[in-house]
Design an enzyme around this catalytic site. Structure first.
Site, mmCIF file in Angstrom:
data_model
loop_
_atom_site.group_PDB
_atom_site.id
_atom_site.type_symbol
_atom_site.label_atom_id
_atom_site.label_comp_id
_atom_site.label_asym_id
_atom_site.label_seq_id
_atom_site.Cartn_x
_atom_site.Cartn_y
_atom_site.Cartn_z
ATOM 1 N N HIS A 279 -0.777 0.180 -9.758
ATOM 2 C CA HIS A 279 -1.499 -0.719 -8.847
ATOM 3 C C HIS A 279 -2.120 -1.901 -9.620
ATOM 4 C CE1 HIS A 279 -3.715 -0.801 -4.727
ATOM 5 N NE2 HIS A 279 -3.540 -2.021 -5.185
ATOM 6 N N ARG B 183 0.853 -1.185 0.000
ATOM 7 C CA ARG B 183 0.000 0.000 0.000
ATOM 8 C C ARG B 183 0.889 1.235 0.000
ATOM 9 N NH1 ARG B 183 -3.383 -2.645 -1.590
ATOM 10 N NH2 ARG B 183 -5.518 -3.005 -0.857
ATOM 11 N N GLU C 253 -3.051 7.730 -5.143
ATOM 12 C CA GLU C 253 -3.064 7.175 -6.501
ATOM 13 C C GLU C 253 -3.978 7.956 -7.440
ATOM 14 O OE1 GLU C 253 -3.801 2.983 -5.821
ATOM 15 O OE2 GLU C 253 -1.787 2.710 -4.997
HETATM 16 C C1 3PG Z 1 -5.830 -5.960 -3.208
HETATM 17 O O1 3PG Z 1 -5.827 -5.494 -2.063
HETATM 18 O O2 3PG Z 1 -6.331 -7.072 -3.484
HETATM 19 C C2 3PG Z 1 -5.197 -5.206 -4.326
HETATM 20 O O3 3PG Z 1 -4.475 -4.134 -3.834
HETATM 21 C C3 3PG Z 1 -6.192 -4.768 -5.381
HETATM 22 O O4 3PG Z 1 -7.047 -3.817 -4.856
HETATM 23 P P1 3PG Z 1 -8.341 -3.271 -5.657
HETATM 24 O O5 3PG Z 1 -9.310 -4.381 -5.741
HETATM 25 O O6 3PG Z 1 -8.816 -2.178 -4.757
HETATM 26 O O7 3PG Z 1 -7.929 -2.795 -6.981
#
Ligand code: 3PG
Length: 311
Positions: free
Chosen positions: A285, A229, A258
């Site tokens: 991400h 994170r 982000e």
């Molecule tokens: C997670 O925690 O599984 C990943 O960071 C993906 O997160 P998101 O579903 O919020 O894109």
């Protein structure tokens, strides 16, 4: 038949999978928070990713809610304490995206140590700099993992064939050494790491935890990979240690903020400085974000909902 509201985008396979276990889903990925607050009282189930915070306000309206399923790993958007008070079951699916995350993480390591992105850009511009792009090998390096949950473990297992030493520290997990990984103290992480990879969740304990002091406790100058994170790693600190040389390079799949279009003046300055550095590799991400994990997350969630027998 119980009713469940899905408020984030998910692979379409979720609807038939839920139907097979007698859960009728309303798929509303475009729904606003205000609308969620208005209708959440009608549902026994809520399936989310990270669009909205499942806080006291939302939970106070969720009078029938029996479970919340997080299509992914991170639970940082959920007030877990409040869900416990209300006896709402929580499910997540790190088993669904750990392999995608680990492959991305190791891809970033290899890329950073071998300057693949930089040399790609140079060659496309007609530059042919072999010496400037000489790489380092993973073989013989010590990879230090902070956090040894599903993600840390998947990274350790996949690193096995690279001939590097993998050490890990997890504040809440003990006696986990086995053939792929050596459990060590935090002091040993600081002492021995060449490449640091973060696999801890975001919470009040870890927010801004990886700061300048933290980096300066490492004996060697290190490379850093963050696929966890962004909020655990403030960009101002990162820029300082990149400049001082304590950090040899950083690969980040996550950022403090982000929403790149909405950065404030200071955040913009920090981001621009980071993005201008040749020592930095950024991805948006997408660590756990493969075609395969998109479906596997659904399979895991549905099997957990089924096994909990909430009906
Ligand atoms: C997670 O925690 O599984 C990943 O960071 C993906 O997160 P998101 O579903 O919020 O894109």
């Amino acid at each position: 038949m119980i009713h469940c509201l899905i408020i984030d985008e998910m692979h379409e396979s979720i609807i038939p999978m839920l139907e097979r276990i007698s859960v009728k889903a309303d798929y509303r990925p475009e729904i606003s928070r205000a609308e969620i607050l208005n209708i959440i009282g009608n549902y026994e189930g809520l399936i989310i990713r990270s669009k909205t915070s499942v806080d006291k306000e939302l939970l106070s309206r969720a009078v029938k809610l029996k479970f919340i399923a997080r299509a992914g790993a991170g639970m940082d958007q959920i007030d877990v304490e409040e869900t416990e008070k209300k006896n709402i079951l929580l499910f997540n699916a790190p088993e669904g995206n750990r392999d995608a995350l680990a492959e991305h993480c190791i891809g970033m390591m290899l890329n950073l140590l071998n300057k693949i992105c930089i040399s790609d850009m140079q060659v496309k511009k007609g530059m042919w700099d072999r010496e400037g792009n000489r790489g380092y090998e993973l073989k013989g390096k010590t990879v230090g993992l902070i956090g040894y949950g599903f993600m840390g473990r998947a990274v350790a297992e996949k690193l096995k064939s690279f001939g590097c030493r993998v050490i890990a520290y997890d504040k809440y997990l003990k006696k986990f050494s086995y053939e792929y990984v050596e459990e060590v103290s935090l002091e040993e992480i600081f002492e021995e790491t060449d490449i640091l990879s973060l696999h801890i969740p975001l919470n009040e304990e870890t927010r801004r935890m990886i700061n300048e002091d933290y980096f300066n406790r490492f004996k060697k100058n290190i490379w850093l990979i963050n696929t966890a994170r962004g909020e655990i790693l403030p960009l101002d600190a990162l820029n300082k240690v990149l400049k001082s040389g304590k950090l040899r390079g950083a690969a980040l799949d996550v950022l403090e903020n982000e929403k790149l279009k909405d950065l404030n003046v200071q955040e913009r300055k920090n981001f621009d400085e980071l993005a201008a550095s040749e020592k930095v590799l950024l991805t948006p991400h997408v660590g756990g974000w493969s075609f395969e994990s998109y479906v596997r997350i659904n399979e895991i969630l549905v099997s957990k909902i089924k096994a909990a027998n909430v009906f």
